[in-house]
Design an enzyme around this catalytic site. Structure first.
Site, PDB file in Angstrom:
ATOM      1  CG  HIS A  87    -103.671  34.562  35.247  1.00 55.23           C
ATOM      2  ND1 HIS A  87    -104.795  35.176  34.753  1.00 55.23           N
ATOM      3  CD2 HIS A  87    -102.682  35.500  35.171  1.00 55.23           C
ATOM      4  CE1 HIS A  87    -104.517  36.415  34.381  1.00 55.23           C
ATOM      5  NE2 HIS A  87    -103.235  36.645  34.626  1.00 55.23           N
ATOM      6  CG  ASN A 115    -105.742  40.158  31.935  1.00 56.19           C
ATOM      7  OD1 ASN A 115    -105.712  38.937  32.100  1.00 56.19           O
ATOM      8  ND2 ASN A 115    -104.808  40.970  32.380  1.00 56.19           N
ATOM      9  CE1 TYR A 124     -96.935  35.897  29.759  1.00 50.71           C
ATOM     10  CE2 TYR A 124     -98.749  34.377  30.025  1.00 50.71           C
ATOM     11  CZ  TYR A 124     -98.231  35.651  30.126  1.00 50.71           C
ATOM     12  OH  TYR A 124     -99.010  36.660  30.609  1.00 50.71           O
TER      13      TYR A 124
HETATM   14 FE1  HDD Z   1     -99.444  37.014  32.350  1.00 54.17          FE
HETATM   15  C1  HDD Z   1    -100.316  33.846  33.094  1.00 54.17           C
HETATM   16  C2  HDD Z   1    -102.571  37.599  31.031  1.00 54.17           C
HETATM   17  C3  HDD Z   1     -98.651  40.343  31.882  1.00 54.17           C
HETATM   18  C4  HDD Z   1     -96.259  36.367  33.211  1.00 54.17           C
HETATM   19  N1  HDD Z   1    -101.121  35.939  32.123  1.00 54.17           N
HETATM   20  C5  HDD Z   1    -101.285  34.635  32.482  1.00 54.17           C
HETATM   21  C6  HDD Z   1    -102.601  34.195  32.138  1.00 54.17           C
HETATM   22  C7  HDD Z   1    -103.237  35.258  31.552  1.00 54.17           C
HETATM   23  C8  HDD Z   1    -102.295  36.352  31.544  1.00 54.17           C
HETATM   24  C9  HDD Z   1    -104.650  35.288  31.011  1.00 54.17           C
HETATM   25  C10 HDD Z   1    -103.171  32.817  32.414  1.00 54.17           C
HETATM   26  C11 HDD Z   1    -103.049  31.905  31.240  1.00 54.17           C
HETATM   27  C12 HDD Z   1    -103.698  30.579  31.564  1.00 54.17           C
HETATM   28  O1  HDD Z   1    -104.933  30.550  31.693  1.00 54.17           O
HETATM   29  O2  HDD Z   1    -102.962  29.604  31.708  1.00 54.17           O
HETATM   30  N2  HDD Z   1    -100.440  38.663  31.686  1.00 54.17           N
HETATM   31  C13 HDD Z   1    -101.680  38.664  31.098  1.00 54.17           C
HETATM   32  C14 HDD Z   1    -101.937  39.969  30.526  1.00 54.17           C
HETATM   33  C15 HDD Z   1    -100.843  40.738  30.771  1.00 54.17           C
HETATM   34  C16 HDD Z   1     -99.891  39.910  31.488  1.00 54.17           C
HETATM   35  C17 HDD Z   1    -103.188  40.347  29.778  1.00 54.17           C
HETATM   36  C18 HDD Z   1    -100.570  42.165  30.398  1.00 54.17           C
HETATM   37  C19 HDD Z   1    -101.101  42.758  29.405  1.00 54.17           C
HETATM   38  N3  HDD Z   1     -97.779  38.151  32.550  1.00 54.17           N
HETATM   39  C20 HDD Z   1     -97.637  39.482  32.270  1.00 54.17           C
HETATM   40  C21 HDD Z   1     -96.256  39.874  32.410  1.00 54.17           C
HETATM   41  C22 HDD Z   1     -95.566  38.734  32.771  1.00 54.17           C
HETATM   42  C23 HDD Z   1     -96.545  37.669  32.860  1.00 54.17           C
HETATM   43  C24 HDD Z   1     -95.701  41.252  32.163  1.00 54.17           C
HETATM   44  C25 HDD Z   1     -94.100  38.531  33.049  1.00 54.17           C
HETATM   45  C26 HDD Z   1     -93.139  39.305  32.708  1.00 54.17           C
HETATM   46  N4  HDD Z   1     -98.484  35.407  33.109  1.00 54.17           N
HETATM   47  C27 HDD Z   1     -97.152  35.359  33.351  1.00 54.17           C
HETATM   48  C28 HDD Z   1     -96.675  33.986  33.779  1.00 54.17           C
HETATM   49  C29 HDD Z   1     -97.987  33.160  33.717  1.00 54.17           C
HETATM   50  C30 HDD Z   1     -99.026  34.192  33.296  1.00 54.17           C
HETATM   51  C31 HDD Z   1     -95.935  33.975  35.104  1.00 54.17           C
HETATM   52  C32 HDD Z   1     -98.352  32.348  34.933  1.00 54.17           C
HETATM   53  C33 HDD Z   1     -98.751  30.992  34.417  1.00 54.17           C
HETATM   54  C34 HDD Z   1     -98.444  31.010  33.023  1.00 54.17           C
HETATM   55  O3  HDD Z   1     -97.902  32.216  32.681  1.00 54.17           O
HETATM   56  O4  HDD Z   1     -98.636  30.121  32.235  1.00 54.17           O
HETATM   57  O5  HDD Z   1     -95.722  33.508  32.883  1.00 54.17           O
END
Ligand code: HDD
Length: 712
Positions: free
Chosen positions: A91, A164, A378
């Protein structure tokens, strides 16, 4: 479509404060303390020293070496050397906006969360939309899932709904997230492709992991190429819990329904826009807000009483499943309006930090194993991205609710905590800050007391075992046009996969289990034999189709904010162009006047008419419809201009309403455009009305089968 039935009356909004003002007054006032305005100010160093010369470094003589002593240059370059932070792991590409949330009524029977109890209350929000795969500088319109993350600055603390634009996910357990992301990200040897999933590692992974089948078909559908960020549905994905003052919990799935409709690009448009306007989505959102076309979503929930947890043929804890809206309708709770663009992209959009673990009393998690892992990830990721544990102090992340506790010091600590006791209990600072026991309202957070009696075990629940029936439901719920787009998308993506065995595995072991006809069509496009049967027994669902899943059933409420290109040239009838513009603006359509170049054109009565851009500068891809202006010589001039001819053919091919004053008819005939409800010519109210109606339908779907031959 979103219902207005519970919408607050305007009178409820009147009086003390308008939503706009409330928004400014709450979160924005908190940003005010750090907003910096240099108007009328001297250029100074970070230490406050006025700078006399910002053009030349300090040297030993005009042609001599620079001196280390030059603290002004050193400070400037040191800051520059460190002015990037790591982009988000996923993202990374996104954009954001401020707005507000307002509850339609008192939902106390469902939750004690304060922001859902009072229709008078305006809760500031900050939203960040994003793509998943690409880096910060990648294109907006690539085929990808879109992030839809909302931070509610409630009086009881921040609530982040980090969702999402698709209601399911690729995997069921968070332990697989790094594997999935490594597979979808660009290939490790050459970092290709940027922003897309059409490559071997992605299809290798998903064809080996059948639980991804449902999400992958969503990603191959039009949902993955939204027309605009304003025309996306949003989903919380996981099942959450809402808890009322009596402690009664309900399972819920969160939904955001856009009043603008659920609309997508065509694949050809998406690909071209990725080059012609990399910033297409962020520009569209920015301009909509700047022009007062504030996008609006309705927040709703599907509610399942605790007692009904096991009443479905899927597990509520499985994030690869939806609850079809035909089984449990969405109950509207309130609305969100985005009405202010950020002042500083880095400070607001880049530094905002979401976490699904940010919840408030009245909301709680479930044991969805994907959600459970997210709760850790996160906050953890922000520590390296935002440089330490105090990122909650960055203005865009700061809650409006007070946040006193004993957590002090560390990198980037800004708050000056008074008092000597950074521990609890204490008797030195009068015992403050103190715990608040849970209460019906305004109490401390209390987790839902779910009874758990289990073995510690690494196992996937058997109830998570059906991976295909809902993917099939999705495919069978699509219109014929949408189904064809899905066939095309699988064929395109798999066509880019180099390894034949991966293509074959996706067709035989995934698509054949979803739908044999889908598998056969994709196989034919890849030159593979059509599979005769699937590899697993797929449970039959009682629901054969879910109309709520087809975008054709979400055309939006009117045409507000949709865009019309008005093509002009020398000789344009200024009065007619003015009449049309007024008629379209009365419908809240956005009109851009486009000429052969960016220079003004001469009207028939000798005046100069300013244009917004040249046709080349604003391709038809960026518009919902095209109108060819009337006037002597306009059509003749445009006919001889390849860009203009391409403009009309391309808009027509992309199933957009193409219309013009009466002179345009001859041109349309010459171009052999087949008559349909979206091809119009005339300067009367009836034609205008038909044009607006056609824009309201978004595309002339009946045209799609016949436009393949158009060279655009
Ligand atoms: Fe995630 C970012 C949505 C599963 C780990 N995720 C991130 C963002 C969104 C989502 C919208 C961007 C937020 C922003 O604008 O800063 N992610 C989802 C959805 C998931 C999902 C809807 C499943 C239903 N994500 C998911 C899992 C993991 C992560 C299973 C880790 C185990 N996601 C992350 C992250 C991020 C992230 C690596 C990257 C940047 C951040 O968090 O802030 O932690």
């Amino acid at each position: 479509m979103p219902s207005k039935k519970n919408a607050p009356k305007e009178s409820q909004l009147a009086g003390t404060q308008t939503p706009d003002r409330a928004n400014t007054n709450a979160k924005l006032q908190s940003l005010e303390t750090v907003r910096s305005d240099a108007t009328g100010q001297a250029l100074r160093t970070n230490q406050g020293v006025k700078i006399a010369d910002n053009q030349n470094s300090l040297k030993a003589g005009a042609r001599g070496p620079s001196l280390l002593e030059d603290f002004i240059m050193r400070e400037k370059i040191t800051h520059f050397d460190h002015e990037r932070i790591p982009e988000r792991i996923v993202h990374a590409r996104g954009t954001g906006a401020h707005g507000y949330f307002q509850s339609y009524g008192n939902h106390a029977e469902l939750t004690k969360a304060g922001f859902l109890q009072d229709p008078e209350k305006i809760t500031p929000v900050f939203v960040r939309f994003s793509t998943v795969q690409g880096p910060r500088g990648s294109g907006d319109t690539v085929r990808d899932v879109r992030g839809f993350a909302v931070k509610f600055f409630t009086d009881e603390g921040n609530f982040d709904l980090v969702g999402n634009n698709m209601p399911v996910f690729f995997i069921q357990d968070a332990i697989k997230f790094p594997d999935f992301v490594h597979a979808v990200k660009p290939e490790p040897h050459n970092e290709i492709p940027t922003g897309g999933s059409a490559h071997d590692t992605f299809w290798d992974f998903v064809s080996l992991v059948p639980e991804s089948a449902h999400m992958v078909i969503w990603a191959m559908s039009d949902r993955a190429i939204p027309k605009s960020l304003r025309t996306m549905e949003g989903f919380g994905v996981h099942t959450f819990r809402l808890i009322n003052a009596e402690g009664v919990a309900s399972f819920v799935k969160f939904h955001w329904k856009p009043r603008q409709g659920v609309l997508s690009l065509l694949w050809d448009e998406a690909q071209k826009l990725a080059g012609k306007d990399t910033d297409h989505h962020r520009r569209d959102l920015w301009e909509a807000i700047e022009t007062g076309n504030y996008p609006e979503w309705e927040l709703g929930v599907q509610i399942v009483p605790e007692a009904d947890e096991h009443k479905f043929d899927f597990d509520l804890l499985d994030p690869t499943k939806i609850i079809p809206e035909e089984l449990v309708p969405v109950t509207p709770l309130g609305k969100m309006v985005l009405n202010r663009n950020p002042d500083n992209f880095f400070a607001e959009v880049e530094q905002v930090a979401f976490c699904p673990g940010h919840i408030v009393p009245g909301i709680d998690f479930t044991n969805d194993p994907l959600l459970q892992g997210r709760l850790f990830s996160y906050t953890d990721t922000q520590i390296s991205r935002l440089g330490g544990p105090n990122f909650h102090e960055i203005p865009i992340n700061r809650p409006l609710a007070p946040n006193h506790n004993g957590q002090r010091d560390a990198m980037h600590r800004v708050t000056l905590d008074k008092g000597r006791a950074a521990y609890e209990p204490n008797s030195i600072d009068g015992g403050w800050p103190k715990e608040t026991p849970p209460a019906a309202q305004d109490g401390g957070f209390e987790s839902y007391q779910e009874r758990i009696d289990a073995h510690k075990i690494r196992q996937r629940s058997e109830s998570f075992g059906d991976h295909f029936s809902q993917a099939r439901l999705f495919f069978h719920s699509m219109s014929p046009n949408e189904q064809q787009h899905i066939v095309n998308a699988y064929s395109f993506e798999l066509g880019k996969v180099e390894r034949e065995h991966i293509r074959a595995r996706e067709v035989n072991e995934i698509l054949a289990n979803i739908d044999l006809e889908l598998a056969a069509k994709v196989a034919a496009n890849l030159g593979l034999p059509a599979p005769k049967k699937g590899t697993v027994k797929v449970p039959a669902l009682s629901l054969k189709a879910s109309p709520a899943l087809s975008q054709l059933n979400h055309p939006g409420e009117g045409v507000k904010g949709r865009k019309v290109a008005l093509l002009v040239a020398d000789g344009v009838d200024g009065a007619l162009a003015d009449k049309l513009t007024k008629a379209l603006e009365a419908e809240s359509l956005q009109i851009k006047v486009l000429g052969p170049t960016s220079a003004p054109v001469k009207t028939a009565d000798g005046k100069m008419l300013a244009v917004d851009a040249s046709m080349e500068g604003m391709p038809s891809l960026a518009f919902d419809a095209v109108w060819v202006a009337g006037g002597k010589g306009v059509v003749d001039a445009l006919k001889g201009d390849g860009t203009a001819v391409h403009y009309i053919l391309e808009a027509f091919k992309h199933l957009k309403p193409v219309a013009g004053d009466k002179e345009a008819k001859v041109w349309f005939d010459e171009l052999k455009l087949k008559a349909d409800e979206g091809l119009l010519a005339g300067s009367d109210g009836k034609t205008y009305k038909a044009f607006v109606e056609a824009i309201g339908k978004h595309r002339v779907w009946a045209r799609e089968a016949s436009v393949k031959a158009i060279p655009a």
